[in-house]
Design a protein around this motif. Structure first.
Motif, short mmCIF file in Angstrom:
data_model
loop_
_atom_site.label_atom_id
_atom_site.label_comp_id
_atom_site.label_asym_id
_atom_site.label_seq_id
_atom_site.Cartn_x
_atom_site.Cartn_y
_atom_site.Cartn_z
N LEU A 51 31.02 24.00 61.85
CA LEU A 51 32.08 22.99 61.94
C LEU A 51 31.81 21.99 63.05
CD1 LEU A 51 35.24 25.23 61.36
CD2 LEU A 51 34.27 23.56 59.76
N ASN A 52 31.24 22.44 64.15
CA ASN A 52 30.91 21.53 65.25
C ASN A 52 29.83 20.53 64.80
OD1 ASN A 52 32.73 22.60 67.08
ND2 ASN A 52 31.24 24.03 67.96
N ILE A 53 28.86 21.00 64.03
CA ILE A 53 27.83 20.09 63.50
C ILE A 53 28.49 19.02 62.64
CG2 ILE A 53 25.94 19.96 61.81
CD1 ILE A 53 24.99 22.69 62.89
N LEU A 54 29.48 19.42 61.84
CA LEU A 54 30.16 18.48 60.95
C LEU A 54 31.22 17.64 61.68
CD1 LEU A 54 30.71 20.67 57.75
CD2 LEU A 54 28.74 19.23 58.36
N CYS A 55 31.50 18.01 62.94
CA CYS A 55 32.55 17.32 63.73
C CYS A 55 33.90 17.42 63.03
CB CYS A 55 32.19 15.85 63.98
SG CYS A 55 30.65 15.63 64.89
N VAL A 56 34.19 18.61 62.53
CA VAL A 56 35.42 18.86 61.79
C VAL A 56 36.15 20.04 62.44
CG1 VAL A 56 36.38 19.64 59.58
CG2 VAL A 56 34.56 17.93 59.61
N GLN A 57 37.46 19.92 62.57
CA GLN A 57 38.28 21.01 63.09
C GLN A 57 38.64 21.97 61.96
OE1 GLN A 57 39.20 21.47 66.39
NE2 GLN A 57 37.82 19.74 66.80
N LYS A 58 38.75 23.26 62.29
CA LYS A 58 39.18 24.25 61.31
C LYS A 58 40.63 23.99 60.90
CE LYS A 58 39.74 29.23 60.59
NZ LYS A 58 39.72 30.57 61.22
N GLN A 59 40.86 23.98 59.58
CA GLN A 59 42.21 23.80 59.04
C GLN A 59 42.44 24.80 57.91
OE1 GLN A 59 43.52 19.67 58.23
NE2 GLN A 59 41.45 19.05 58.84
N ASN A 60 43.69 25.04 57.60
CA ASN A 60 43.99 25.84 56.42
C ASN A 60 43.56 25.09 55.17
OD1 ASN A 60 45.18 27.94 57.91
ND2 ASN A 60 47.18 26.91 57.90
N PRO A 61 43.17 25.80 54.13
CA PRO A 61 42.71 25.14 52.91
C PRO A 61 43.76 24.20 52.32
CG PRO A 61 42.12 27.46 52.86
CD PRO A 61 43.02 27.27 54.04
N CYS A 62 43.35 22.96 52.07
CA CYS A 62 44.20 21.98 51.41
C CYS A 62 43.30 20.86 50.92
CB CYS A 62 45.29 21.45 52.34
SG CYS A 62 44.68 20.52 53.75
N THR A 63 43.84 19.99 50.09
CA THR A 63 43.02 18.94 49.50
C THR A 63 42.48 17.98 50.55
OG1 THR A 63 44.33 19.06 47.47
CG2 THR A 63 42.99 17.11 47.78
N SER A 64 43.30 17.56 51.49
CA SER A 64 42.84 16.59 52.49
C SER A 64 41.75 17.19 53.37
CB SER A 64 44.01 16.11 53.35
OG SER A 64 44.62 17.19 54.04
N ALA A 65 41.88 18.46 53.74
CA ALA A 65 40.85 19.11 54.55
C ALA A 65 39.55 19.24 53.77
CB ALA A 65 41.34 20.48 55.01
N LEU A 66 39.66 19.54 52.48
CA LEU A 66 38.47 19.66 51.64
C LEU A 66 37.74 18.32 51.56
CD1 LEU A 66 36.68 21.33 49.72
CD2 LEU A 66 38.22 20.62 47.86
N TYR A 67 38.48 17.24 51.39
CA TYR A 67 37.86 15.91 51.34
C TYR A 67 37.12 15.62 52.65
CZ TYR A 67 39.59 13.95 46.94
OH TYR A 67 39.80 13.67 45.61
N GLU A 68 37.72 15.97 53.76
CA GLU A 68 37.08 15.74 55.06
C GLU A 68 35.80 16.55 55.19
OE1 GLU A 68 38.22 15.78 59.85
OE2 GLU A 68 39.44 16.94 58.42
N LEU A 69 35.83 17.81 54.76
CA LEU A 69 34.66 18.67 54.87
C LEU A 69 33.51 18.18 54.00
CD1 LEU A 69 36.55 22.07 54.85
CD2 LEU A 69 34.90 21.40 56.62
N VAL A 70 33.82 17.81 52.76
CA VAL A 70 32.75 17.36 51.85
C VAL A 70 32.11 16.08 52.38
CG1 VAL A 70 32.27 16.49 49.54
CG2 VAL A 70 33.74 18.49 49.83
N GLN A 71 32.92 15.12 52.80
CA GLN A 71 32.34 13.89 53.32
C GLN A 71 31.49 14.15 54.56
OE1 GLN A 71 34.18 9.89 53.23
NE2 GLN A 71 34.32 10.07 55.45
N ALA A 72 31.97 14.99 55.45
CA ALA A 72 31.22 15.30 56.66
C ALA A 72 29.88 15.96 56.32
CB ALA A 72 32.04 16.20 57.57
#
Length: 277
Positions: A17-38
């Motif tokens: 997650l640090n490599i992706l510069c993304v914070q851990k979140q509970n599963p949801c659509t907006s978090a998934l979009y952030e993860l895929v783009q990152a």
């Protein structure tokens, strides 16, 4: 029923997650979009690491997760379809997403890997290992074509058939160049071991070609053998490289991959073949 992947330790998950510069979140659509783009932006498609690991570590399968992450951190590596898609699948599963690993058929069965994920409560296709601008989860439950256009390429995800199978088609300047069919049955990575081993054979595609693809929110850079292609909107500009030294310089300048790794990789290739032929 989904098949769980091997557990990812909390330390490796946080490192990823640090490599992706993304914070851990509970599963949801907006978090998934952030993860895929990152993932697509931070982790390139490239086979320099594949050539290097085979030569120096006699690797005939996937690297372990720690080596994969180290390659991204230290050398700006990423991986090909099995690496990028499998480890991202592991990450999403460890975050609690309802996800399954699926095989995809091209000219031969199971030569590509994707994930299908269910969240709030839609199904999405995730493919972060196709050297394509799939920066968002792709709806997998539509009744009409889902189309992505970047430069001279058009990607068309067809609706699922009665069996739940779907097809992704790649068109270049109007001509179909490549496609794959997603089998929706959940799989384990061990079922693909023989395919991964075969991908290291001397006559296999990524032992005889160089392909690097890097994506940004609105454009892409692709280094394919002796061509450097930049795409934005519906326009692609291609520059022909004249030597292997220019390939090494381009991989360093545009992908930040150290020159010694690219030099070793291109020296392993006798004659460049077309990845999309």
């Amino acid at each position: 029923m989904n098949i769980p992947p091997p557990e990812m330790t909390s330390d490796l998950r946080e490192r990823y997650l640090n490599i992706l510069c993304v914070q851990k979140q509970n599963p949801c659509t907006s978090a998934l979009y952030e993860l895929v783009q990152a993932q697509v932006i931070k982790v390139p498609f490239e086979n320099i690491s594949k050539l290097y690991y085979k030569k120096h570590h006699n690797l005939q399968g996937l690297p372990d997760l720690e080596r994969y992450l180290e390659g991204i951190e230290s050398f700006h590596f990423g991986g090909t379809c099995f690496c990028n898609n499998y480890f991202f699948y592991q990450l999403l599963a460890s975050l609690g997403y309802q996800i399954k690993l699926c095989g995809a058929d091209m000219l031969n069965p199971d030569v590509h890997l994707v994930s299908v994920i269910t969240v709030e409560p839609r199904d999405y296709l995730i493919d972060v290992g196709y050297a394509a601008p799939f920066l968002t989860p792709m709806p997998h439950d539509l009744k009409t074509d889902y189309i992505i256009i970047l430069g001279r390429n058009q990607y068309v995800l067809k609706p699922q058939d009665a069996r739940g199978y779907s097809q992704m088609e790649l068109y270049r300047e109007g001509s179909l160049k490549q496609s794959y069919i997603v089998n929706p049955l959940p799989r384990q990575i061990q079922e693909f071991d023989h395919i991964i081993v075969e991908s290291y054979r001397e006559d296999s595609t990524f032992m005889n070609a160089l392909l690097l693809a890097r994506f940004f929110p609105d454009r892409s850079l692709v280094l394919h053998n002796l061509s450097l292609i930049e795409s934005q909107g519906t326009v692609s500009r291609s520059r022909n490289l004249t030597s292997r030294d220019e390939i090494i310089q381009a991989a360093f300048e545009y992908f930040a991959i150290p020159k010694e790794f690219t030099k070793e990789a291109v020296n392993e290739i006798e004659q460049f073949s077309d990845v999309w032929s």
